[in-house]
Scaffold this active site. Sequence first.
Site, PDB file in Angstrom:
ATOM      1  N   SER A   1       0.855  -1.189   0.000  1.00  0.00           N
ATOM      2  CA  SER A   1       0.000   0.000   0.000  1.00  0.00           C
ATOM      3  C   SER A   1       0.889   1.237   0.000  1.00  0.00           C
ATOM      4  O   SER A   1       2.029   1.190   0.473  1.00  0.00           O
ATOM      5  CB  SER A   1      -0.895   0.020   1.242  1.00  0.00           C
ATOM      6  OG  SER A   1      -1.537   1.273   1.392  1.00  0.00           O
TER       7      SER A   1
ATOM      8  N   TYR B   1      -2.283  -0.357  10.311  1.00  0.00           N
ATOM      9  CA  TYR B   1      -2.332  -0.665   8.880  1.00  0.00           C
ATOM     10  C   TYR B   1      -1.026  -0.255   8.203  1.00  0.00           C
ATOM     11  O   TYR B   1      -0.455  -1.019   7.410  1.00  0.00           O
ATOM     12  CB  TYR B   1      -3.517   0.042   8.233  1.00  0.00           C
ATOM     13  CG  TYR B   1      -3.690  -0.278   6.770  1.00  0.00           C
ATOM     14  CD1 TYR B   1      -4.324  -1.459   6.375  1.00  0.00           C
ATOM     15  CD2 TYR B   1      -3.221   0.584   5.780  1.00  0.00           C
ATOM     16  CE1 TYR B   1      -4.479  -1.759   5.036  1.00  0.00           C
ATOM     17  CE2 TYR B   1      -3.369   0.289   4.440  1.00  0.00           C
ATOM     18  CZ  TYR B   1      -4.005  -0.882   4.073  1.00  0.00           C
ATOM     19  OH  TYR B   1      -4.149  -1.181   2.738  1.00  0.00           O
TER      20      TYR B   1
ATOM     21  N   LYS C   1       1.610  -2.906   6.224  1.00  0.00           N
ATOM     22  CA  LYS C   1       1.945  -2.808   4.806  1.00  0.00           C
ATOM     23  C   LYS C   1       3.418  -2.455   4.591  1.00  0.00           C
ATOM     24  O   LYS C   1       4.032  -2.880   3.604  1.00  0.00           O
ATOM     25  CB  LYS C   1       1.039  -1.792   4.123  1.00  0.00           C
ATOM     26  CG  LYS C   1      -0.411  -2.259   4.019  1.00  0.00           C
ATOM     27  CD  LYS C   1      -0.519  -3.552   3.210  1.00  0.00           C
ATOM     28  CE  LYS C   1      -1.955  -3.965   2.958  1.00  0.00           C
ATOM     29  NZ  LYS C   1      -2.066  -5.177   2.105  1.00  0.00           N
TER      30      LYS C   1
END
Length: 261
Positions: free
Chosen positions: A157, A172, A176
Amino acid sequence: MSTPPANVTTAHVLDLFSLKGKNCVVFGAAKGIGFSIATAFAQAGGNVIITYLTTDPTEKAKKLAEETGVQVHTLKIDISRSDTVEAGVEEIQKIFKEIHVVVANAGMPFRRSVLDSPPHEFEKVMNINTNSVYRVAYYMGKIFKKQGFGNLIATASMSATIVNAPQHIAAYCASKAAVRQLCKALAVEWAEFARINSVSPGYFATDMPGYEFLKQWEPYVPFKRLGLTPELRGTYLYLASNASSFVTGLDLIVDGGYTCL
């Protein structure tokens, strides 16, 4: 030592993007980005296994096979556990004798601040987004090494590179970023028998929870819109094909210019 594809110096450039005769596995491909990847591979002539957990894509897979004339299989695999990934890989080997391309795409969104997220929630995010990639790499890497060739692409990401604001998504971002760095490390470790790369999407319109939440960032994307999942097809196809035969350890950011700001 890695060797170049046999036809890389003589093939027409468009032929370098062909996956004809290659067998591909896309983990987490029932819908959204994953299904767009599977579609691209099938349209490029590759046989595809689509793995899923909840949404059964069998009917879509049948239609894709009819439209492209390649094999498109579906297989239910829970990527959150090592035993189910191992069993799933064994089933994959029953379908394909050789495996050329694997995409580790399964993942989950998470939008909560650290102080609102007990450690067990962080562990869940890491398990789904990071540990699942390691599991896929571990079991598929053994096959790649035995074959003497392989190609692993992971979905990271842009959050692996930047810190999203004003939303607080530290867990998150960490998950990633770990995927991105894992791929770079594997690219060096497995250079003799496999290529390893990652793709880092920006804000894309998908059917994952939170799509409406993402729309507030449209004005901040230089293109002034969210990406569409089919716009990722070329990126994954490039990394999956001989067009990128000398590319490994790369993280390709596809974000409409967001990370330029």
